[in-house]
Design an enzyme around this catalytic site. Structure first.
Site, PDB file in Angstrom:
ATOM      1  N   ASP A  96       0.813  -1.218   0.000  1.00 18.83           N
ATOM      2  CA  ASP A  96       0.000   0.000   0.000  1.00 18.83           C
ATOM      3  C   ASP A  96       0.846   1.267   0.000  1.00 18.83           C
ATOM      4  O   ASP A  96       2.021   1.267   0.361  1.00 18.83           O
ATOM      5  CB  ASP A  96      -0.963   0.015   1.198  1.00 18.83           C
ATOM      6  CG  ASP A  96      -0.243  -0.131   2.530  1.00 18.83           C
ATOM      7  OD1 ASP A  96       0.785  -0.844   2.604  1.00 18.83           O
ATOM      8  OD2 ASP A  96      -0.704   0.462   3.526  1.00 18.83           O
ATOM      9  N   GLU A 154      -0.424  -2.013   5.322  1.00 24.11           N
ATOM     10  CA  GLU A 154       0.488  -1.917   6.470  1.00 24.11           C
ATOM     11  C   GLU A 154       0.397  -0.543   7.118  1.00 24.11           C
ATOM     12  O   GLU A 154       0.635  -0.403   8.322  1.00 24.11           O
ATOM     13  CB  GLU A 154       1.926  -2.203   6.025  1.00 24.11           C
ATOM     14  CG  GLU A 154       2.938  -2.279   7.163  1.00 24.11           C
ATOM     15  CD  GLU A 154       3.448  -0.921   7.630  1.00 24.11           C
ATOM     16  OE1 GLU A 154       3.745  -0.772   8.832  1.00 24.11           O
ATOM     17  OE2 GLU A 154       3.540  -0.007   6.781  1.00 24.11           O
TER      18      GLU A 154
END
Length: 407
Positions: A96, A154
């Site tokens: 991400d 994350e």
């Protein structure tokens, strides 16, 4: 940082096999750079990594891996079974990006307004893809099974790791390893440590409410901005006067918002921050003292307060045996890298959840400029030294092979 050096020598396999392995991953370096730049141009926020995961899954499938899509929403798991017997080892990358506007001027700058890879996850994804491709080309020489975890989210609590685990990411796995490209370390440095290495990243918010009014008649109001200012100052003494001086801990206030005009006493004040610790004892002390301090300071100023505390990821705690394995495997490679035992780092990582379930090690590969001029992580000018991806991929392969072949 406490530094020590290892002699760079060929690993236990040595000879032609080791040289072929080196040549195979080196030949994938241009692909690694191309993949990384693609992901950098097209970043996606946590749990929105739809195009990213689609591209990852497509590549893995084209190389003959078993692929699970949609794990934890947007995660991908690839599995490769080697031709030789051995253990199952998992390797993880986070995929991400962050809600930051890219300010770099380069051909791979983000094309998505307000979103960029400002922490190196694009590099993590690219280097793990290269590792997967490497094993697909050397399946006959591979012992055991490799599980490639491409994890979403994350950067955002509650993170994607716990959900990946609940959906079977570690089923049958004997050990798990992860790597962070880290610009505070210059390229050429490889670092980790046994035991706690990254902190638990908790968050807190305090909303102060009072009676607003005319700035020229403060005696008729309760000044929440003043209460907030005193509270921020008081918070700075929590660590220094409540936590053992030999214990590492950080409390940082990152947000303070109050007021709408110069001549108006505000009715509300909002404060937000983060708490970083390595032990549950320090975590509990700080949380309790934050809540008590907020209540007492606000009461002193005739204001009300609402306190909210969110526990983030647990600390990242490396398994001593697997960390020793990493140092052994890293030192056996003739990469010219400085292998270092680093200090603990106050950043947080949800790789901690994997390490609560399986033995493993999380390590750092220096990706900063030698002169120390690299922008910090989570900065609009963040970038990495791309040749660090080769070092990371080579290290992941070395430690995975060593773990899989252990009797």
């Amino acid at each position: 940082m406490r530094t020590f050096f290892y002699n760079g020598k060929m690993g236990k396999k040595g000879g032609r096999s080791e040289m072929l392995a080196e040549e195979t991953i080196r030949a994938l370096e241009p692909d690694m750079v191309a993949w990384r730049r693609h992901f950098h141009r097209h970043p996606e926020l946590s749990f929105q990594e739809f195009r990213t995961s689609e591209r990852i899954a497509g590549l893995l499938e084209s190389w003959g891996l078993e692929v699970r899509r949609g794990v934890a929403g947007t995660g991908v798991i690839g599995t490769l079974r080697g031709a030789r017997p051995g253990k199952t080892v998992a390797l993880r990358a986070d995929i991400d990006a962050l809600p930051i506007q890219d300010q770099k001027t380069c051909d791979y700058a983000s094309r998505t307004p307000g979103v960029m890879h400002a922490c190196g996850h694009d590099g993590h994804t690219a280097q793990l893809l290269a590792v997967a491709r490497y094993y697909s080309l050397r399946r006959q020489e591979t012992a055991g099974t490799r599980v490639f975890l491409f994890q979403p989210a994350e950067e955002t609590l509650p993170g994607g790791a716990a959900a990946m685990i609940r959906e079977g990411a570690l089923d049958g796995v004997a050990a798990v390893f992860g790597c962070h490209l880290w610009t505070p370390f210059p390229y050429g440095v490889v670092a980790t440590r046994p035991g706690p290495i990254m902190a638990s990243p908790d968050e807190f918010e305090i909303e102060i409410a009072g009676r607003g009014g005319h700035a020229g008649m403060p005696h008729l109001s309760s000044d929440v901005l003043l209460a907030g200012a005193h509270l921020v100052t008081a918070i700075q003494s929590i660590v220094s006067r409540n936590v053992d001086p030999l214990e590492a801990a950080v409390v940082t206030v990152g947000r303070f918002a109050a007021g709408t005009a110069n001549n108006v006493i505000a009715e509300t004040c909002r404060i937000g921050g983060t708490v970083r610790t390595f032990t549950e004892e320090a975590r509990g002390i700080i949380r309790r003292r934050l809540e008590e301090t907020a209540a007492h300071v606000c009461a002193l100023h005739g204001a009300r307060q609402e306190f909210r505390y969110v526990e983030g990821y647990p600390p990242v705690v490396n398994d001593p045996k697997e960390t020793a394995r990493f140092f052994r495997a890293a030192s056996a490679l003739d990469g010219g890298w400085k292998v270092t035992e680093c200090d603990r780092i106050m950043a947080g990582e949800d790789f901690s959840y994997y390490l609560q379930e399986r033995p493993g090690c999380y390590f750092f590969v220096g990706a900063g400029r030698p002169d120390g001029s690299s922008a910090p992580h989570h900065h609009p000018l963040f970038d990495i030294e791309e040749k660090a991806m080769f070092a990371a991929a080579r290290l992941l392969i070395a430690v995975a092979d060593d773990a899989a072949e252990e009797n």
